[in-house]
Scaffold this active site. Sequence first.
Site, mmCIF file in Angstrom:
data_model
loop_
_atom_site.group_PDB
_atom_site.id
_atom_site.type_symbol
_atom_site.label_atom_id
_atom_site.label_comp_id
_atom_site.label_asym_id
_atom_site.label_seq_id
_atom_site.Cartn_x
_atom_site.Cartn_y
_atom_site.Cartn_z
ATOM 1 N N GLY A 101 -7.584 -5.183 20.495
ATOM 2 C CA GLY A 101 -6.862 -4.838 21.218
ATOM 3 C C GLY A 101 -5.534 -5.647 20.545
ATOM 4 N N GLY A 102 -4.729 -5.749 21.418
ATOM 5 C CA GLY A 102 -3.475 -6.556 21.003
ATOM 6 C C GLY A 102 -3.650 -8.041 20.710
ATOM 7 N N GLY A 110 2.574 -5.318 -18.469
ATOM 8 C CA GLY A 110 3.163 -5.706 -17.444
ATOM 9 C C GLY A 110 2.373 -6.858 -16.652
ATOM 10 N N ALA A 111 0.919 -6.692 -16.634
ATOM 11 C CA ALA A 111 0.361 -7.815 -15.985
ATOM 12 C C ALA A 111 0.475 -9.027 -16.437
ATOM 13 C CB ALA A 111 -1.121 -7.432 -15.950
#
Lengths: 727, 559
Positions: free
Chosen positions: B222-223, B457-458
């Site tokens: 949960g939270g 680009g790498a």
Amino acid sequence: MAGLWVGTASLVAAGRRGRWPPQQLMLSAALRTLKHVPYYSRQCLMVSRNLGSVGYDPNEKTFDKILIANRGEIACRVIRTCKKMGIKTVAIHSDVDASSVHVKMADEAVCVGPAPTSKSYLNMDAIMEAIKKTRAQAVHPGYGFLSENKEFARCLAAEDVIFIGPDTHAIQAMGDKIESKLLAKKAEVNTIPGFDGVVKDAEEAVRIAREIGYPVMIKASAGGGGKGMRIAWDDEETRDGFRLSSQEAASSFGDDRLLIEKFIDNPRHIEIQVLGDKHGNALWLNERECSIQRRNQKVVEEAPSIFLDVETRRAMGEQAVALARAVKYSSAGTVEFLVDSKKNFYFLEMNTRLQVEHPVTECITGLDLVQEMIRVAKGYPLRHKQADIRINGWAVECRVYAEDPYKSFGLPSIGRLSQYQEPLHLPGVRVDSGIQPGSDISIYYDPMISKLITYGSDRTEALKRMADALDNYVIRGHMLTKSEKNQLLAIASSLFVAFQLRAQHFQENSRMPVIKPDIANWELSIKLHDKVHTVVASNNGSVFSVEVDGSKLNVTSTWNLASPLLTVSVDGTQRTVQCLSREAGGNMSIQFLGTVILLRCLMEVSTVYWRRHTKNREKEESHKSVGNTPMLYKVNILTKLAAELNKFMLEKATEDTSSVLRSPMPGVVVAVSVKPGDAVAEGQEICVIEAMKMQNSMTAGKTGTVKSVHCRAGDTVGEGDLLVELE
Amino acid sequence: MAAALRVAAAGARLSVLASGLRAAVRSLCSQATSVNERIENKRRTALLGGGQRRIDAQHKRGKLTARERISLLLDPGSFVESDMFVEHRCADFGMAADKNKFPGDSVVTGRGRINGRLVYVFSQQIIGWAQWLPLVISALWEAKDFTVFGGSLSGAHAQKICKIMDQAITVGAPVIGLNDSGGARIQEGVESLAGYADIFLRNVMASGVIPQISLIMGPCAGGAVYSPALTDFTFMVKDTSYLFITGPDVVKSVTNEDVTQEELGGAKTHTTMSGVAHRAFENDVDALCNLRDFFNYLPLSSQDPAPVRECHDPSDRLVPELDTIVPLESTKAYNMVDIIHSVVDEREFFEIMPNYAKNIVVGFARMNGRTVGIVGNQPKVASGCLDVNSSVKGARFVRFCDAFNIPLITFVDVPGFLPGTAQEYGGIIRHGAKLLYAFAEATVPKVTVITRKAYGGAYDVMSSKHLCGDTNYAWPTAEIAVMGAKGAVEIIFKGHENVEAAQAEYIEKFANPFPAAVRGFVDDIIQPSSTRARICCDLDVLASKKVQRPWRKHANIPL
């Protein structure tokens, strides 16, 4: 040094693969530990050996009592045949061997002296005394020890005791390499071109070497087993070789006479078993292929040889018999030949004794060689004609050695066998051994502890059975003595503390000072071999004082924790250890002394083998170790608190992800190198996947058999796709 | 530890005694005695947690109690507890009854030392609340799990955690949370939710100020999961810890999926598939021992330099095996971890997320004793390409190192970003930008070694010179180009007849380190065996590196 590992040379590859690649192959065969090792009773030892031999005639009178002047597996082997023939047996033993298997098997036993062989098994006076005392009529010498000692044969003759072996003159003639070569030449046996005389000095050696033509081999006249042998490829090497060999020969045999002969490149070592009687009959019982050697010592033998054809075999056999007749040979003996790649064969030497590897011949011929030796010694003529001797099936033998793998398998490894179980429940398996669970492997004797022989209708079957038998052969040593164990524990805990202290050693950080915990005594709990030891360690500089199970040890070292090798002094004893891995969770692998159970597999014999006289030694090192990693001790060290809390941790079921191979990425299968049913070793390549123009090799996560293959070369696979399943 | 507690108890007794004396005029002696007794009683109860029966039950599950965990994690005798007397304030549903109150509530908090260095710790205590289990309800946690899990978070519980976190921030020391909690305490209603939020806020306030580590040692649902998610590192214990927003039953009722707790949120799931957890350990003892080990790599706060530990490994050690480690065929893979092991001190490498996005390797090591962060492409997995997961994994690690003054060493062998619809739809542009952003933003010393490919680009992304790499090296095997020779030739020489010659020409021109070296994009072409010596030397020089960035409220990383 009380380590025991067992090296077994095996020829297992082909049978497992289901095919027969011509190149050298190595394959692992793992020893599996079985928890319960049945107790081996004497009866069990007896019935379990299936000697593939013809029966004997109970009406044929033979000796009443035989003394076996040997120990270990060969003594047991001889005793078994004696029992079969109804002959009483006398074992001799040294004091450390008092409870060994051959002593238990024999009807009588006599202690002939203390442990060193020169004082016991080679002690002729004591043995003669034993013979007189027990009134043994004959002596079987086995191999080694006194088996080729003409003095012993002479002593026996003087006492009217029959030596189960050839006559003295045959032993003498064949025992000397120069004389045997001259005799062989006379008997028209092919011999290696060379100089049939003693070489006086280095210059003469060079001259002779040039005459014969390089390469040449320089060897000790009295030598054997590879000692005092050198290969020379030029004058310089000849001079060096002459010097070194004569030194070695002088120190090993007390005889520095050398001879020189042509070195046969790429030779095979094939020997012919011969059997002669006192009536001038002699037979050849086919060949044994002994080319797989290590340091010029045989490790794997097989019969027949895959290399010989019928003509060559017959030619070799007839020459061997001719030689046997020439020396009036009247027992089982072996004529060794070197065979070159063109099937030319050259006489090497003749062994006038029962060979270690005789069982393979027994398997394929159906003869019991020990029985025949005894019959012949009693004076009976041979029962067989040459035409009766056939080759039935195929047999392979692996010698099992207790050696120290970390001294290059050079030194025997000693210790107590904690677990030992022979794979006799499998078909076609024979084990000749002189050990049982709990036996001590002693430093005084040969490290060969047993021979594993498998027999099949053909070579593939024999090898397959060898693979299975090796898998089922359980040999475990109990390795460390108590003081060694304490040393190990002391070193391990000192290392642990040194690492802990180092972890607190930060460069001064002024903003927030490091407050080191003040621990005077480190209470530790070390788990080794499932046993937990409590250790208290404290240090003063680089000296650690460690209390292990009540005894105090001082451990000193430089504690260079980056160095893979650490020289440590434990109470003055220097030890070199390696800390191979260390995990935060307390597991540490330490290499200490030389102990492990290890099964080595040698290469396939048919085409490649270790060149007997080769310069390059690399091949020798290429045997692969499998099973446990050599000599590693896995310890788990925790502080006392952690160890107490660790008791609450649950045992985890081991997850088996190694049996399934999935594609780790999308790509194209370039090659698949296995098919269902193949045996694969851990780390072996299974298939290659090309992704992003790179070839990625997929390897087996464990050793096993391929169950199914789900891809083919050229297939496109996605991430997580099943490629191969192992069994 | 017990000794320390005794000392603390004795100290407390003394001070109480002193105040008792001051009030002697008005009080009776017996009163002071009774207070003493009560103190003793409370302490005893607090130390016992939920009682021996509950401790045994915890042990039976292969788990340790909150206090045992602390005693293993911290140096012996160093733990100083706070808020041992805190109790919850809930009066509803019979919670006010004494039997439902426990001193310390369901968490043990305090400070201590790991290898002599200060740390704040909280350890949630599942067992103190076992008798409440039928009452403890988390809206997100289905009923059947209650019998197993407790240790719920009350307002008081949260307050205790907040208190040590506040102090950790002011002092500048890391916080370690040992999580083992059943979720919010329903009886407390919104107060419990407020407690969560208070912790979340502090997690965020502390982020980048002090290292925060979560070790999940039980359920966390949960939270509650968001606190570990906000911390820098989340570790898990195999088989006994779970992290999920909703449990299997709720999943079944909502999405009709059949899934076990282990599959949904076990250590394996989070370390291999979701990337929520950074590493998993075998059991409590193993995890805590490893956590001690890990802690040694971290600086205490963003104000402190990377720690320098004593080192026995010579900084100028040559590594000859590196000269041959890169295969001659550029399509053949090798293991980047081998390079890392041989370069760093004593082959010690604490890998982060070793089983997630394996095409990038990240983790901590030391160079000449100083902690460094290592980032390396892994040619062995998916050729070492960058994809969504590896970019995110790398980016978060780089940002942690930058926040805590840990120098970055990058080993580059990257053929590019992974093409394909899956990646494009998955937002490789957005996620790839994170790694680019993180490297560009980092002001810590950055040393880059291009071992082989640095394509497209790498190349730019992987801590290139252009992103303010301090020292960029290339090995002789480096190929720095826009793309591989084949692809490039297909474009440049489209329709050209002699493709092979063109390809050879391209390889000659670009498949080597020279084009980058002549432009100064790599500082030097180095012999691989000298890599360790070069990096150690550079880091010594770069230790005093200072970079000023223009003022801004905060940067805006493409999340």
